[in-house]
Structures are given as C-alpha cells and as structure tokens.
Design a protein around this motif. Structure first.
Motif, short mmCIF file in Angstrom:
data_model
loop_
_atom_site.label_atom_id
_atom_site.label_comp_id
_atom_site.label_asym_id
_atom_site.label_seq_id
_atom_site.Cartn_x
_atom_site.Cartn_y
_atom_site.Cartn_z
N MET A 75 -0.14 2.08 1.05
CA MET A 75 0.58 1.67 2.25
C MET A 75 1.95 1.13 1.86
SD MET A 75 -0.64 -1.03 5.18
CE MET A 75 0.40 -1.38 6.58
N ASN A 76 3.00 1.53 2.56
CA ASN A 76 4.34 1.04 2.30
C ASN A 76 4.64 -0.16 3.20
OD1 ASN A 76 4.99 3.06 0.41
ND2 ASN A 76 5.41 4.51 2.08
N TYR A 77 4.76 -1.31 2.57
CA TYR A 77 5.02 -2.53 3.33
C TYR A 77 6.51 -2.72 3.53
CZ TYR A 77 0.14 -3.71 2.42
OH TYR A 77 -1.22 -3.68 2.36
N HIS A 78 6.85 -3.34 4.65
CA HIS A 78 8.25 -3.66 4.95
C HIS A 78 8.75 -4.73 3.99
CE1 HIS A 78 11.85 -4.39 7.25
NE2 HIS A 78 11.52 -5.65 7.43
N GLN A 79 9.99 -4.58 3.52
CA GLN A 79 10.58 -5.57 2.63
C GLN A 79 11.84 -6.14 3.25
OE1 GLN A 79 10.99 -3.27 -1.07
NE2 GLN A 79 9.45 -4.62 -1.96
N ARG A 80 12.11 -7.40 2.96
CA ARG A 80 13.31 -8.07 3.41
C ARG A 80 14.01 -8.71 2.21
NH1 ARG A 80 12.49 -11.57 8.92
NH2 ARG A 80 11.86 -9.88 10.30
N HIS A 96 13.75 -13.36 4.14
CA HIS A 96 12.50 -14.10 4.00
C HIS A 96 12.75 -15.33 3.13
CE1 HIS A 96 8.26 -14.99 3.62
NE2 HIS A 96 8.38 -15.00 2.30
N THR A 144 7.82 -13.00 -7.41
CA THR A 144 8.64 -12.65 -6.25
C THR A 144 10.11 -12.51 -6.61
OG1 THR A 144 7.12 -14.00 -4.91
CG2 THR A 144 9.22 -13.39 -3.91
#
Length: 262
Positions: free
Chosen positions: A1-6, A36, A74
């Motif tokens: 699954m491709n998660y949204h990144q900020r 974020h 992170t």
C-alpha cells in the motif's frame, strides 16, 4: 500500500496550558499548512492567556533520547524552536544537529511573554546568541527581543550586530508595535533589507510569534525559499488573527485550524 507522505518539521518548544502559544500553536500551524509536526516539549510552563508565571526545562537527557529516537525512524525537512527552557537544552540540540548541517532551522528566540513573564534566563539568552543563531537558517525576534539580543534600540543596527556575530538571517517582526500596518523586515548579510507591510488588526494576540515561525518552518520543509516561506506564513497568521477566538481573560488566540483560500 502506498501511504500519503507530507513534509515533516521537528519542533522543540514549550507547553502552554492555555493552548494559545508554544508547541500547540506550532502543531496547529504546521498541520494546517500541509506538513507533519514531530513535537518534542522543551519546557513546561505555568501560563494563561495573560502571562507566564513559571517555566521549568525538561531534562536535556530525555530530550536527546527523543531526538535520537525520532531521527532513527523519521526523516524531517525543517526544525523549529520556541521556548527552550535553559542553556543545556541548546547544547543538546546543537550536538544532535552536528551531522545535519543542511536542514533549515527556524529559531523563535522566545525571551518574554507579552505579559512580561520570563521564558529565558541570561545564560540561555547568551547561549542562543553565541551558538544557536549561527546554526539557524532564520531567527524571528519581535522588536523587544531584537533590541535585547542585538544590544541596540535601533532595530536595523541590532539586526546588523547579530549578522556580524554570525547569524545568517533575521526577520524582525512588528506585531508588538503600533500603527495601521505591521512591518516585518528580513535582514541578510550583504543584501538590502526586504520589508512586508500587513494591515494591523487591533490589539495583540496570544501565540502569533510561535505561529509565524512554525508556519515559516512548514514552508521551508515543503521546499519554499526563505522569502516565499515568510510570505506564506504571514498570510496564514493574518488569516488566523481574522478568526481569533476568546479563550480566556487575556489576549485572544489565533484560529489556526485552516489556511486561507489560495
């Protein structure tokens, strides 16, 4: 699954129990502008919308553990600081950043609350001036803070003194002044000052300095140039002030829920 990144912003700031300033303001501004926040509390305060009555720094060793834990997990693209608590926290942050020279650091050099309460002792002020400012991409003092830090009541001279001492850029903010417009001025070594004039909405508001610096950090994390990030942040602060909330018996609190329409 491709998660949204900020884009992500590491934040070191104090906890304001009124929710008007400090790390809560940073979290809200950074989130509203599409980044974020990674919040690390640097000090605890006894504070309301009228003043600061006490402040206690968090153990620097615990702060360092949090920073190392985040860095191992992170990525972050910018850093913002507010009230840091004491000089030892500055040393901890600089040691942590020693191998991260390219990440922009936005420093809001918080010294006093609008009501006059102290948020920095002389040792912390000196450590910021002697070490932290040279690492910062930008510092964002208000007029009172700039005069203290630059040892001159003339703000252009005070900014020049800081630049000559190694500071890269100074945004002198005019929110605590008077007149029909707020004047914010960017000073950079070897360049002409760059000024912005923003219509002043009457009175003062709790947490505007925090909001501005955090919004600039969000812009820098998203890849905006320094002037572009400042312009975006100023629009955001003006919008938040136009929707200000009555939280307590002191200053109204900017509503940082959402950015202005583009």
């Amino acid at each position: 699954m491709n998660y949204h990144q900020r884009p992500q912003v590491l934040v070191l700031s104090g906890l304001d129990p009124s929710g008007g300033a400090g790390i809560q303001a940073d979290i809200q501004a950074i989130t509203a502008l599409g980044a974020h926040p990674l919040p690390v509390i640097s000090c605890l305060t006894v504070q309301d919308t009228r003043n600061v009555y006490n402040a206690v720094a968090i153990d620097p060793a615990l702060i360092r553990q949090q920073l190392d834990c985040l860095a191992a997990d992170t990525p972050f693209q910018a850093i913002k600081t507010g009230a840091l608590g004491n000089a030892a926290v500055v040393d901890t942050l600089l040691d942590f950043l020693a191998d991260k020279p390219d990440i922009p650091l936005i420093v809001d050099p918080v010294i006093k609350a609008a009501g006059g309460g102290d948020l920095a002792d002389q040792a912390l002020i000196e450590r910021m001036r002697e070490t932290l400012f040279a690492r910062a991409d930008l510092i964002t003092p208000n007029g009172i803070e700039l005069a203290m830090l630059g040892n001159d009541d003339d703000l252009a001279t005070a900014a020049s003194n800081l630049l000559n001492a190694g500071c890269r850029a100074v945004l002198a903010t005019g929110g605590h002044g008077t007149g029909s417009h707020i004047e914010n001025t960017l000073f950079r070594a070897g360049e002409a000052p760059q000024c912005w004039h923003i219509p002043r909405v009457g009175g003062e508001y709790h947490g505007t300095g925090c909001t501005l610096a955090a919004a600039i950090a969000a812009g820098r994390a998203a890849g905006l140039s320094q002037p572009e990030a400042i312009e975006q942040a100023q629009r955001f602060v003006s919008h938040a002030i136009s929707r200000a909330m009555a939280v307590g018996q002191g200053q109204p609190v900017p509503d940082r829920k959402s950015p202005p329409a583009s």
